[in-house]
Motif scaffolding. Structure first.
Motif, PDB file in Angstrom:
ATOM      1  N   THR A 298       0.847  -1.189   0.000  1.00  0.00           N
ATOM      2  CA  THR A 298       0.000   0.000   0.000  1.00  0.00           C
ATOM      3  C   THR A 298       0.879   1.234   0.000  1.00  0.00           C
ATOM      4  O   THR A 298       1.809   1.335   0.807  1.00  0.00           O
ATOM      5  CB  THR A 298      -0.912   0.017   1.237  1.00  0.00           C
ATOM      6  N   GLU A 299       0.614   2.153  -0.909  1.00  0.00           N
ATOM      7  CA  GLU A 299       1.361   3.402  -0.979  1.00  0.00           C
ATOM      8  C   GLU A 299       0.394   4.562  -0.755  1.00  0.00           C
ATOM      9  O   GLU A 299      -0.661   4.637  -1.386  1.00  0.00           O
ATOM     10  CB  GLU A 299       2.061   3.550  -2.325  1.00  0.00           C
ATOM     11  N   ILE A 300       0.760   5.450   0.145  1.00  0.00           N
ATOM     12  CA  ILE A 300      -0.068   6.615   0.462  1.00  0.00           C
ATOM     13  C   ILE A 300       0.764   7.852   0.217  1.00  0.00           C
ATOM     14  O   ILE A 300       1.914   7.930   0.655  1.00  0.00           O
ATOM     15  CB  ILE A 300      -0.561   6.564   1.925  1.00  0.00           C
ATOM     16  N   GLU A 301       0.190   8.842  -0.473  1.00  0.00           N
ATOM     17  CA  GLU A 301       0.924  10.044  -0.824  1.00  0.00           C
ATOM     18  C   GLU A 301      -0.032  11.214  -0.988  1.00  0.00           C
ATOM     19  O   GLU A 301      -1.247  11.030  -1.133  1.00  0.00           O
ATOM     20  CB  GLU A 301       1.693   9.819  -2.129  1.00  0.00           C
ATOM     21  N   PHE A 302       0.541  12.413  -0.922  1.00  0.00           N
ATOM     22  CA  PHE A 302      -0.243  13.593  -1.230  1.00  0.00           C
ATOM     23  C   PHE A 302      -0.504  13.659  -2.724  1.00  0.00           C
ATOM     24  O   PHE A 302       0.304  13.205  -3.537  1.00  0.00           O
ATOM     25  CB  PHE A 302       0.485  14.868  -0.783  1.00  0.00           C
TER      26      PHE A 302
ATOM     27  N   ILE B 194      -6.872  19.336   1.908  1.00  0.00           N
ATOM     28  CA  ILE B 194      -5.689  18.575   1.498  1.00  0.00           C
ATOM     29  C   ILE B 194      -6.161  17.219   0.987  1.00  0.00           C
ATOM     30  O   ILE B 194      -6.897  16.516   1.673  1.00  0.00           O
ATOM     31  CB  ILE B 194      -4.731  18.373   2.675  1.00  0.00           C
ATOM     32  N   ILE B 195      -5.712  16.810  -0.203  1.00  0.00           N
ATOM     33  CA  ILE B 195      -6.104  15.534  -0.793  1.00  0.00           C
ATOM     34  C   ILE B 195      -4.949  14.540  -0.626  1.00  0.00           C
ATOM     35  O   ILE B 195      -3.821  14.813  -1.026  1.00  0.00           O
ATOM     36  CB  ILE B 195      -6.471  15.694  -2.278  1.00  0.00           C
ATOM     37  N   VAL B 196      -5.263  13.407  -0.039  1.00  0.00           N
ATOM     38  CA  VAL B 196      -4.305  12.313   0.127  1.00  0.00           C
ATOM     39  C   VAL B 196      -4.862  11.104  -0.612  1.00  0.00           C
ATOM     40  O   VAL B 196      -6.044  10.778  -0.471  1.00  0.00           O
ATOM     41  CB  VAL B 196      -4.096  11.973   1.626  1.00  0.00           C
TER      42      VAL B 196
ATOM     43  N   LEU C  11       3.588  11.919   6.641  1.00  0.00           N
ATOM     44  CA  LEU C  11       3.483  12.550   5.340  1.00  0.00           C
ATOM     45  C   LEU C  11       4.075  13.955   5.423  1.00  0.00           C
ATOM     46  O   LEU C  11       4.060  14.579   6.463  1.00  0.00           O
ATOM     47  CB  LEU C  11       2.017  12.662   4.898  1.00  0.00           C
ATOM     48  N   ASN C  12       4.589  14.427   4.282  1.00  0.00           N
ATOM     49  CA  ASN C  12       5.122  15.787   4.238  1.00  0.00           C
ATOM     50  C   ASN C  12       4.676  16.458   2.949  1.00  0.00           C
ATOM     51  O   ASN C  12       4.536  15.807   1.916  1.00  0.00           O
ATOM     52  CB  ASN C  12       6.657  15.774   4.281  1.00  0.00           C
ATOM     53  N   ILE C  13       4.493  17.789   2.981  1.00  0.00           N
ATOM     54  CA  ILE C  13       4.075  18.532   1.800  1.00  0.00           C
ATOM     55  C   ILE C  13       4.531  19.980   1.948  1.00  0.00           C
ATOM     56  O   ILE C  13       4.564  20.534   3.046  1.00  0.00           O
ATOM     57  CB  ILE C  13       2.538  18.494   1.604  1.00  0.00           C
ATOM     58  N   PHE C  14       4.955  20.574   0.836  1.00  0.00           N
ATOM     59  CA  PHE C  14       5.282  21.988   0.846  1.00  0.00           C
ATOM     60  C   PHE C  14       4.001  22.807   0.834  1.00  0.00           C
ATOM     61  O   PHE C  14       3.089  22.523   0.075  1.00  0.00           O
ATOM     62  CB  PHE C  14       6.127  22.352  -0.387  1.00  0.00           C
ATOM     63  N   PHE C  15       3.962  23.836   1.671  1.00  0.00           N
ATOM     64  CA  PHE C  15       2.770  24.669   1.742  1.00  0.00           C
ATOM     65  C   PHE C  15       3.211  26.124   1.758  1.00  0.00           C
ATOM     66  O   PHE C  15       4.076  26.506   2.539  1.00  0.00           O
ATOM     67  CB  PHE C  15       1.962  24.347   3.006  1.00  0.00           C
ATOM     68  N   ILE C  16       2.621  26.937   0.896  1.00  0.00           N
ATOM     69  CA  ILE C  16       3.002  28.347   0.757  1.00  0.00           C
ATOM     70  C   ILE C  16       1.818  29.212   1.109  1.00  0.00           C
ATOM     71  O   ILE C  16       0.701  29.004   0.620  1.00  0.00           O
ATOM     72  CB  ILE C  16       3.462  28.655  -0.705  1.00  0.00           C
ATOM     73  N   PHE C  17       2.052  30.216   1.969  1.00  0.00           N
ATOM     74  CA  PHE C  17       1.008  31.160   2.366  1.00  0.00           C
ATOM     75  C   PHE C  17       1.258  32.478   1.643  1.00  0.00           C
ATOM     76  O   PHE C  17       2.350  33.052   1.723  1.00  0.00           O
ATOM     77  CB  PHE C  17       1.040  31.399   3.883  1.00  0.00           C
TER      78      PHE C  17
END
Length: 813
Positions: A319-323, A339-341, A406-412
């Motif tokens: 099983t692979e889970i990712e953003f 956020i969609i995973v 999980l990790n994700i880049f997020f820009i404000f």
């Protein structure tokens, strides 16, 4: 005091000991002695492996070569002859020596323990061990006998041998054995070996004999050639060879070098693997059981998942889970973020993944509210969404196990004062981040980033396709066309292109990815005070007013060869060679034997379990004592053969004393003691070895042939040899036949013969009738289970009736 008539035991006066304590002591000693016999029998098997694997060099004519010939190595021993002589002797040595020692120790008067153990062991081998082999094959798989002529030969003798004993003791000279009868019984052993050899070569068959010149002329690959081929094939089967360490790669290569062709779990590309000998499986089973030096490399559970994934073993889909996106952009006053995973791979079960926020340039408490939790995917669910105040930094396409971070880049982005509620939408501009990319062939899958700049509002769909430049679709890469969807706020997505790795280091191939056109569905939305979304769908027919194509609409991907591959293969081959040398049977020196004897798993403490430490604690004394046996590498294995055989003889005499005194203390007749207990103790390592052999090899010849052959050898050597010795003694001393009272033994022989005929007929029927399985081992689940139950019931019936007759509840004949 009573029960003190052993050949060696008791060593001291036990008259002051309580009977209960003596029962406990002799019972534990009997079990402990079985461990000792198994350990020294494996040393004996190592010597047999070295002896029977001896090769000789022969010259084969090769006119195309400069010398005119080629020197190749061929085995000295025929496999069938080796199995019926050395291999059968190795597995049956305790039973054979027990019968010989019992007669010699009783002043050439027959005892009940030796013959009872031989018959009981034969019943256990044919009924229980074969049942375990049938059951151990996974559902849907099967193992058939290839050489039915050899099977029929050994099966006939497996029944005839015991029928012959019945004729000798009942029909011809009741309760007596003449010298000629003993000699004929012993002479059946070389006759069996000769007939089995002829059947193996099919000399008496109708087939045309093979051209021996061609058989010898087929040059077998050397171990170095096979090792290079194994490593290269394994590395080619991986998208990213660098995803595992060289140590792990050498473990897998060493394992592959030791796995026969039929094992579907580990087949890569090779076609020339040879099955292991019976000795190898016996030693492996015993060392696994008693925490000895492993002859297989240790494969961790994580590495096993890598192997299963590479080889496509069914049932091992991960099983692979990712953003869904690499990064997202949102306005500072967005309030909450969607956020969609996504989940791919095995979606048949529930999956959970943990998430947590970390600071980047934004600070928790000042710029966002820190959060963490667990996201749950229900069975069959592939997408999940969370409304959170923020998320974290992420490496796209990271193949993470379930329940990891999980990790994700997020820009404000700062608020626009002219648009406080974000009513003015900016779909943005779509383009590649660079006009060209350079990737290695070994990368497996190239991820080409597609960026969305100058806005990230609404849902944007981008269609793309690949086209050839100098690289060829299907040869150098997998061409595709598809759609990339940018959800609201997402500003970087990847296009994944599969690169075909042929490991040609001279590489200069390229292809282009072209953005065809953009279809935009965007939603004008704003965040209310209660954080609800309101949306409508509008189609943009032109570039104005929606997302536009940027300047970099086309990018070129150049694939270069991986110059490190050859060096990686050489390093892995070197490590594999060292591992195989260390695990090879009979390769240890005297000092290495003592070092391995004193440490759990022979020094491999990293893979040791609690059970290994417990078994090592109980057996370390025996291991150290038996380390004085000369290594099999000395004198071609014959020194080890002789010394270990002496140790087996001494231990067998001790086992005979322990079993006899224990049976006397608990008022158990020697025949009853021999049938289930002594026979089971001496046959347990063979049970473990046969189970491994049945699962590992592609055919059932060895797993079943070893049982039928061993049962025949047990009679011809285990009874024939002591009968010859005793008959000579009685002929010389008394000028009469050797007396053999056989009331109990002949009843057990009759029972075994009947059950053996039913069992063998069942195996033959399973071979030829598909409804019964279509194969001796494995097959459809229902007939497989039915056969196993039938065999176990036959064994229980044999033991029960033999016990009732021995204690006088039923009459014999």
């Amino acid at each position: 005091f009573r029960c003190n008539s052993g050949l060696i035991l008791p060593l001291i006066n036990e008259s002051i000991w309580s009977e209960g304590f003596r029962i406990f002591l002799y019972g534990v000693g009997l079990l402990w002695s079985f461990m000792a016999i198994s350990i020294i029998a494996d040393v004996f098997m190592c010597a047999i492996e070295v002896i029977t694997s001896k090769t000789t060099e022969v010259k084969v004519a090769r006119p195309e070569l400069e010398e005119g010939f080629e020197t190749v190595k061929v085995r000295v021993w025929n496999d069938t002859v080796a199995k019926l002589t050395f291999m059968a002797l190795g597995s049956s040595a305790p039973e054979i020596l027990l019968s010989v020692i019992e007669i010699v120790g009783n002043n050439f008067v027959v005892g009940e323990l030796g013959p009872g153990t031989i018959v009981g062991s034969a019943s256990f081998n044919l009924l229980v061990i074969v049942a375990v082999c049938i059951y151990s094959i996974p559902d849907g798989e099967e193992r058939r006998i290839r050489r039915m002529s050899v099977f029929f030969t050994t099966a006939f003798f497996a029944v005839f041998a015991y029928g012959w004993i019945y004729i000798v003791l009942v029909v011809n000279t009741r309760d007596k054995v003449d010298l000629w009868e003993a000699c004929v019984t012993f002479g059946f052993f070389p006759l069996l070996v000769t007939l089995a050899f002829l059947a193996d070569k099919d000399i008496c068959g109708k087939k045309t004999p093979k051209d021996k010149r061609l058989e010898i002329g087929k040059r077998p690959k050397s171990e170095d050639d096979r090792m290079n081929e194994v490593v290269s094939a394994f590395m080619r089967s991986m998208d990213k060879p660098e995803q595992i360490t060289e140590e792990d790669a050498s473990n897998i290569a060493a394992l592959k070098m030791q796995i026969p062709l039929g094992n579907k779990h580990y087949i890569i590309l090779l076609k020339d693997e040879m099955p292991h000998s019976r000795a190898w499986y016996r030693v492996k089973a015993s060392r696994d059981l008693f925490a000895g030096q492993k002859i297989n490399p240790h494969i961790s559970s994580n590495l096993q998942r890598v192997i299963d994934g590479i080889l496509g073993y069914p049932g091992k889909v991960s099983t692979e889970i990712e953003f869904d996106a690499v990064s997202c952009s949102v306005m500072e006053n967005c309030g909450t973020v969607k956020i969609i995973v996504v989940r791919v791979g095995d979606i048949s079960r529930e999956a959970r993944v943990r998430y947590e926020t970390f600071d980047g340039t934004a600070n928790a408490g000042d710029d966002y509210v820190a959060t963490n939790g667990t996201l749950t995917f229900s069975p069959k669910q592939t997408m999940a969404m969370e409304l959170r105040y923020c998320v974290l930094f992420f490496r796209q396409r990271y193949k993470m196990p379930v329940a990891d971070h999980l990790n994700i880049f997020f820009i404000f982005n700062k608020n626009n004062s002219a648009n406080p509620l974000n009513l003015i939408t900016e779909p943005g501009t779509i383009e590649f981040t660079k006009p060209s990319y350079l990737v290695k062939e070994s990368i497996g899958t190239a991820y080409i980033p597609l960026q969305r700049t100058n806005g990230a509002d609404g849902v944007v769909k981008v269609k793309y396709r690949t086209s050839d430049v100098s690289g060829k679709d299907g040869v150098h890469y997998r061409g595709k066309q598809g759609t990339v969807t940018f959800e609201h706020g997402e500003d970087v997505k990847n296009i994944d292109i599969e690169i075909i790795n042929d490991h040609n280091t001279k590489k200069d191939e390229n292809f282009q990815v072209l953005v065809l056109w953009i279809l935009i569905f965007y939603t004008i939305s704003y965040i209310s005070l209660v954080h609800k979304y309101f949306s409508i769908a509008i189609t943009i027919l032109s570039a104005s007013g929606g997302a536009t194509l940027g300047h970099t609409q086309k990018t070129v991907v150049t694939v270069v060869g991986d110059d490190e591959f050859d060096g990686l293969v050489r390093r892995v081959v070197a490590k594999t060679h060292l591992k195989l040398l260390k695990m090879k049977l009979g390769s240890q020196s005297w000092s290495e034997q003592f070092t391995q004897a004193m440490t759990v798993n022979g020094g491999d403490v990293e893979s040791a379990t609690a059970g290994n430490y417990v078994m090592h604690f109980f057996t370390v004394g025996f291991k150290v004592i038996f380390a004085i046996v000369p290594p099999p590498s000395i004198w071609g294995g014959w020194a080890c053969f002789g010394v270990s055989l002496c140790f087996i003889a001494i231990l067998t005499a001790i086992v005979g004393d322990l079993a006899g005194i224990f049976g006397c203390l608990v008022n158990l007749k020697s025949t009853v003691n021999a049938l289930p207990f002594v026979a089971l103790g001496t046959s347990l390592p063979d049970l473990c070895a046969s189970r491994i052999l049945a699962k590992s090899e592609p055919h059932a010849d060895n797993s079943i042939g070893n049982v039928t052959g061993s049962n025949s050898v047990n009679v011809f050597l285990g009874l024939g040899l002591p009968w010859v010795i005793a008959s000579v003694y009685w002929k010389v001393k008394q000028d009469t036949a050797f007396p053999v009272p056989s009331d109990t033994v002949r009843f057990s022989i009759f029972l075994y013969s009947v059950t053996a005929i039913f069992a063998l007929l069942t195996l033959v029927a399973r071979h030829y009738i598909p409804a019964l399985g279509g194969a001796e081992l494995g097959g459809p689940k229902t007939p497989k289970i039915a056969t196993v139950v039938f065999f176990i019931l036959l064994w229980i019936l044999y033991v029960l009736l033999s016990w009732l007759q021995a204690v006088g509840h039923i009459a014999g004949f």
